[in-house]
Scaffold this motif. Structure first.
Motif, PDB file in Angstrom:
ATOM      1  N   LYS A   1      -7.995   9.606   5.972  1.00  0.00           N
ATOM      2  CA  LYS A   1      -6.667   9.019   6.045  1.00  0.00           C
ATOM      3  C   LYS A   1      -6.905   7.627   6.589  1.00  0.00           C
ATOM      4  N   GLY A   2      -6.900   6.631   5.706  1.00  0.00           N
ATOM      5  CA  GLY A   2      -7.269   5.283   6.130  1.00  0.00           C
ATOM      6  C   GLY A   2      -8.703   5.300   6.621  1.00  0.00           C
ATOM      7  N   GLU A   3      -8.905   4.809   7.828  1.00  0.00           N
ATOM      8  CA  GLU A   3     -10.259   4.752   8.384  1.00  0.00           C
ATOM      9  C   GLU A   3     -10.660   6.073   9.051  1.00  0.00           C
ATOM     10  N   TYR A   4      -9.693   6.946   9.240  1.00  0.00           N
ATOM     11  CA  TYR A   4      -9.983   8.202   9.948  1.00  0.00           C
ATOM     12  C   TYR A   4     -10.616   9.244   9.031  1.00  0.00           C
ATOM     13  N   LEU A   5     -11.672   9.861   9.529  1.00  0.00           N
ATOM     14  CA  LEU A   5     -12.261  10.984   8.797  1.00  0.00           C
ATOM     15  C   LEU A   5     -11.402  12.204   9.093  1.00  0.00           C
ATOM     16  N   GLU A   6     -11.077  12.959   8.048  1.00  0.00           N
ATOM     17  CA  GLU A   6     -10.331  14.198   8.277  1.00  0.00           C
ATOM     18  C   GLU A   6     -11.336  15.344   8.177  1.00  0.00           C
ATOM     19  N   LEU A   7     -11.659  15.887   9.326  1.00  0.00           N
ATOM     20  CA  LEU A   7     -12.761  16.848   9.389  1.00  0.00           C
ATOM     21  C   LEU A   7     -12.213  18.268   9.320  1.00  0.00           C
ATOM     22  N   TYR A   8     -11.561  18.559   8.176  1.00  0.00           N
ATOM     23  CA  TYR A   8     -10.969  19.877   7.940  1.00  0.00           C
ATOM     24  C   TYR A   8     -12.025  20.808   7.358  1.00  0.00           C
TER      25      TYR A   8
ATOM     26  N   THR B   1       1.504   6.114  -5.806  1.00  0.00           N
ATOM     27  CA  THR B   1       1.721   7.298  -4.947  1.00  0.00           C
ATOM     28  C   THR B   1       0.855   7.151  -3.694  1.00  0.00           C
ATOM     29  N   THR B   2       0.895   8.177  -2.856  1.00  0.00           N
ATOM     30  CA  THR B   2      -0.090   8.225  -1.767  1.00  0.00           C
ATOM     31  C   THR B   2      -1.443   8.612  -2.379  1.00  0.00           C
TER      32      THR B   2
ATOM     33  N   GLY C   1      13.030  10.831  -0.706  1.00  0.00           N
ATOM     34  CA  GLY C   1      11.848   9.988  -0.880  1.00  0.00           C
ATOM     35  C   GLY C   1      12.224   8.606  -1.398  1.00  0.00           C
ATOM     36  N   SER C   2      13.317   8.053  -0.866  1.00  0.00           N
ATOM     37  CA  SER C   2      13.805   6.771  -1.402  1.00  0.00           C
ATOM     38  C   SER C   2      13.190   5.573  -0.686  1.00  0.00           C
ATOM     39  N   TYR C   3      12.032   5.170  -1.125  1.00  0.00           N
ATOM     40  CA  TYR C   3      11.391   3.961  -0.597  1.00  0.00           C
ATOM     41  C   TYR C   3      11.082   3.089  -1.804  1.00  0.00           C
TER      42      TYR C   3
ATOM     43  N   ALA D   1       6.813  -1.492   3.960  1.00  0.00           N
ATOM     44  CA  ALA D   1       7.080  -1.875   5.347  1.00  0.00           C
ATOM     45  C   ALA D   1       7.701  -0.727   6.134  1.00  0.00           C
ATOM     46  N   ASP D   2       8.500   0.123   5.461  1.00  0.00           N
ATOM     47  CA  ASP D   2       9.174   1.196   6.191  1.00  0.00           C
ATOM     48  C   ASP D   2       8.379   2.493   6.223  1.00  0.00           C
ATOM     49  N   ALA D   3       7.176   2.477   5.674  1.00  0.00           N
ATOM     50  CA  ALA D   3       6.379   3.715   5.701  1.00  0.00           C
ATOM     51  C   ALA D   3       4.992   3.368   6.224  1.00  0.00           C
ATOM     52  N   LYS D   4       4.953   2.986   7.496  1.00  0.00           N
ATOM     53  CA  LYS D   4       3.679   2.557   8.098  1.00  0.00           C
ATOM     54  C   LYS D   4       2.699   3.729   8.162  1.00  0.00           C
ATOM     55  N   GLY D   5       1.402   3.383   8.038  1.00  0.00           N
ATOM     56  CA  GLY D   5       0.388   4.434   8.166  1.00  0.00           C
ATOM     57  C   GLY D   5       0.218   5.237   6.889  1.00  0.00           C
TER      58      GLY D   5
END
Ligand SMILES: C[S@@+](CC[C@H](N)C(=O)[O-])C[C@H]1O[C@@H](n2cnc3c(N)ncnc32)[C@H](O)[C@@H]1O
Length: 742
Positions: free
Chosen positions: A663-670, A342-343, A119-121, A378-382
């Motif tokens: 997740k960002g603009e996406y709805l996670e419909l779990y 963190t995320t 996890g080296s960012y 920059a190296d972990a897009k999304g």
């Protein structure tokens, strides 16, 4: 300058590697160590050579153990170093390239596989500056009390309203403060802490007219205040070097005089008292712990679970960084501060229930900054990130919640924006009480603010059921082998068949099976992808077929030679599926076939991730993978048509956007966010009928765009009425939807 420095380093790395068996990180560290010794010894270019390097390193308490590693490197390489590095970047015997560039250069040569595994960012500078400043100021505030604004005002050079007593107390506190980064990498948080403590101390001394010596102050900070741990040996060497170079840059401080507390250890399993040597409790834990999911990293989680610490805090589907929150808790003093970047998924994730409960009962959130779709690494897009600042106590103070509604920002502006909470239209700021921060499911509501909260609460109050009360929510099928992947094909030695259907077949593959019609009707099902789900309707047959085989409908595959011929080609890989290994599934059956009634009967289907709330009604058989969820009624009284109207409404988008999982603009419909949807199901049949009728009308005319739009508007109005949403509130909801549609 940056690029030419990097290129010079790469050139030397290549040359050294041609001659010696040393990896690129070790060579880069050799270059840095040389820069450091050259600079520290105040050598002239002609004086410096291999012997000088070896002698100085041998007598250095931090790096003497590295002598053996670099012994083989000969004089010629030192000459190269002189010509291409010292001459350009160690001018006037000072290192003129910033430590930030040195750290970034190191990060760039880390192999991608090693980066992922550890996890080296590394964290961008403005974020580090902000977190360090905020962490230390918050700590002073929590210890001395209610001076945060005054201190910040002073710090930002606006005005000085600090009392003498407060200054003296703060100086004393700063002298004793213990800050640790338990995943320190190249030490960016430690260096920033050094900077900040140095300048704050200096300013406070000046305010009370006290004399001080730069070197003593720096030495005192390094020795008394700063601690770091990292699991990678090379990274800790880098960290030590860069801290020392930074110290030297600040005051010409000489290497070797200060004891550094930087350790090469697995922080999750060490005995702190034994290894770190202090009484091992800290005032501030700062950092950017490694984000590593369990999927694809099973052994990492299995290893940590062998320790009492790991087993105590483990929960299924967690992220590795959660352990770093628990560890921080264990080593923090009471009222200590924890500040991590963190995320942001743990605030709603199913795999973070235990963590959220733990945080709720042991910490108080002082601040949360939710970056949403603003990309920081920059190296972990999304990736979607947040900063949070926790205080280790149970006193419920309000949390400052900051939400970014932009996707790009000039990085250099970020520090100012964060610290001054500079007014920007795309920055939402609110104070939230602990009660409002956690919702009834124990999720942390970081998306919504004051006035949104009122609307959301109203929606929840008007919902007399949760979707879970009225319907079953099931996930689609997991076959365990839809088609032949490249790695399986190579294991089986049939590379030419990559992509061939195993359980999911194309039309021609189905033809080749030559199955008789009666067998087809039992074992072959039309198969769909989640992209086939549109609002209110699904796309028609797609030419994909699923071999629906479970342990019951086919007790013995040898009885159907065509199926046996097909699946036995892949028997070796099918047998490796977990359930088959455990003996709970036959080798030729789907891994998770579920109950076929879910797919055969009346249902609502929804893709697991979508930009809009996209629910569709399906009456006929409709089979799909686990990235589709199936909603089926728990009893005959429940009208799926009515529910479909509700689920597709603008009001429900609003609720899902703020209260569901995203997740960002996406709805996670779990399953979890779906089951928690607040459903207003009136007992008066008439109210349901109006919506039902419009839904049926849309389904019948789904190709006529204007009918769909008009009917949807009518449904939206009826739903607003049902939930008692006033016109100003309706405007707010529609404004969010319009902004997202743009
Ligand atoms: C995301 S990087 C952060 C580095 C640095 N703090 C920064 O922000 O730039 C995470 C670091 O955690 C380290 N790490 C991973 N697992 C660890 C463990 N169990 N104990 C200590 N460090 C660990 C990695 O080697 C890596 O340097």
């Amino acid at each position: 300058m940056e690029n030419s420095f990097r290129n010079s380093c790469y050139l030397i790395i290549n040359k050294v590697q041609e001659k010696y068996d040393i990896n690129s990180q070790d060579i880069l560290l050799w270059i840095y160590l040389n820069m450091y010794t050259y600079n520290q010894g105040k050598f002239s270019l002609d004086e410096y050579n291999r012997q000088q390097f070896m002698e100085r390193v041998k007598s250095d308490k931090h790096f003497s153990y590295l002598c053996n590693k670099y012994e083989m490197i000969q004089e010629k390489e030192y000459l190269q170093l002189r010509d291409s590095i010292f001459q350009k970047y160690c001018t006037n015997r000072n290192i003129s390239i910033s430590v930030k560039i040195m750290e970034e250069t190191y990060e760039r040569i880390l192999q991608e596989s090693l980066r992922l595994k550890t996890g080296s960012y590394y964290t961008p500078k403005p974020i580090v500056e902000y977190m360090t400043t905020q962490g230390i100021l918050s700590y002073i505030d929590s210890k001395i009390g209610n001076q945060y604004e005054n201190l910040k005002d002073y710090f930002l050079k606006k005005k000085h309203t600090l009392s003498m007593n407060f200054i003296l107390q703060t100086i004393q506190l700063l002298g004793e403060i213990k800050i640790i980064d338990i995943a320190c990498g190249g030490g960016v948080f430690l260096r920033q802490s050094l900077h900040f403590l140095y300048s704050l101390n200096k300013e406070l001394y000046q305010l009370i007219g006290r004399n001080f010596n730069d070197q003593d102050l720096i030495k005192q900070i390094i020795q008394n205040n700063l601690y770091g741990v990292d699991i990678q040996e090379n990274t800790t060497i880098l960290c030590k070097l860069l801290v020392l170079i930074e110290a030297q840059n600040l005051c010409g401080f000489q290497m070797g005089e200060a004891a550094l507390h930087i350790f090469n250890e697995d922080v999750l399993v060490i005995d702190f008292e034994k290894t770190i040597g202090t009484e091992s409790s800290f005032d501030i834990v700062l950092g950017n712990p490694p984000y590593i999911g369990e999927r694809g990293n099973k052994s990492l989680f299995q290893n940590i679970r062998q320790w009492e610490f790991g087993e105590k805090y483990y929960e299924r589907k967690m992220d590795y960084f959660y352990f770093f929150i628990y560890k921080a808790y264990e080593i923090l003093k009471k009222e200590g501060i924890l500040c991590y970047i963190t995320t942001n998924y743990f605030v709603t994730a199913d795999g973070a229930k235990k963590l959220r409960r733990f945080i709720e009962s042991n910490f108080n959130f002082r601040e949360i900054i939710n970056f949403n779709s603003l990309n920081l690494f920059a190296d972990a897009k999304g990736q979607h990130n947040m900063i949070f600042l926790l205080e280790k106590n149970q006193i419920s103070k309000p949390t400052t919640l900051v939400n970014f509604a932009i996707e790009r920002i000039v990085m250099d502006d970020l520090y100012e924006v964060l610290l001054q909470k500079k007014q920007m239209p795309q920055l939402e700021i609110a104070k939230i009480s602990k009660d409002n921060l956690y919702d009834c499911r124990g999720q942390i509501s970081i998306q919504s603010f004051g006035s949104q909260e009122e609307v959301l609460k109203k929606i929840e109050k008007r919902g007399n059921y949760l979707l879970d009360d009225l319907c079953y929510v099931n996930q689609g099928i997991v076959s365990g082998a839809d088609k032949l992947t490249a790695s399986w094909a190579s294991k089986l030695g049939i590379e030419e068949d990559i992509g061939a259907g195993v359980f999911v077949l194309k039309e021609e593959e189905l033809q080749e099976l030559n199955l008789e019609d009666d067998l087809k009707s039992i074992y072959v099902k039309d198969f769909y992808k989640n992209s086939h789900i549109k609002k209110y309707h699904t796309l028609k047959k797609q030419g994909l077929y699923l071999l629906y085989i479970d342990d019951h409908n086919l007790p013995d595959i040898y009885q159907i030679p065509s199926l046996y011929r097909h699946l036995s080609k892949y028997k070796n890989i099918l047998e490796q599926r977990r359930e088959v290994q455990k003996g709970t599934r036959k080798w030729y059956a789907l891994q998770w076939p579920r109950n076929s009634e879910i797919f055969e009967g009346e249902k609502i289907v929804v893709p697991q991730r979508a930009l809009e709330n996209t629910f569709s009604y399906v009456k006929e058989a409709w089979y799909a993978s686990a990235d589709v969820y199936y909603i089926t009624a728990k009893n005959k009284e429940v009208s799926l048509y009515y529910l479909l109207g509700l689920l597709n409404s603008s009001l429900m988008y609003y609720w899902l956007f703020y209260r569901g999982k995203r997740k960002g603009e996406y709805l996670e419909l779990y399953a979890t966010p779906l089951k928690g949807m607040p459903i207003c199901y009136p007992s008066a049949v008439k109210k349901c009928e109006a919506i039902e009728k419009l839904v049926r009308y849309i389904i019948e005319h789904n190709h006529d765009k204007s009918i769909v739009i008009e009917s949807q508007m009518e449904i939206d109005q009826l739903v607003f009425q049902l939930y008692g949403i006033k016109s100003v509130e309706q405007e707010k909801i529609m404004k969010l939807i319009d902004s997202k549609r743009k």
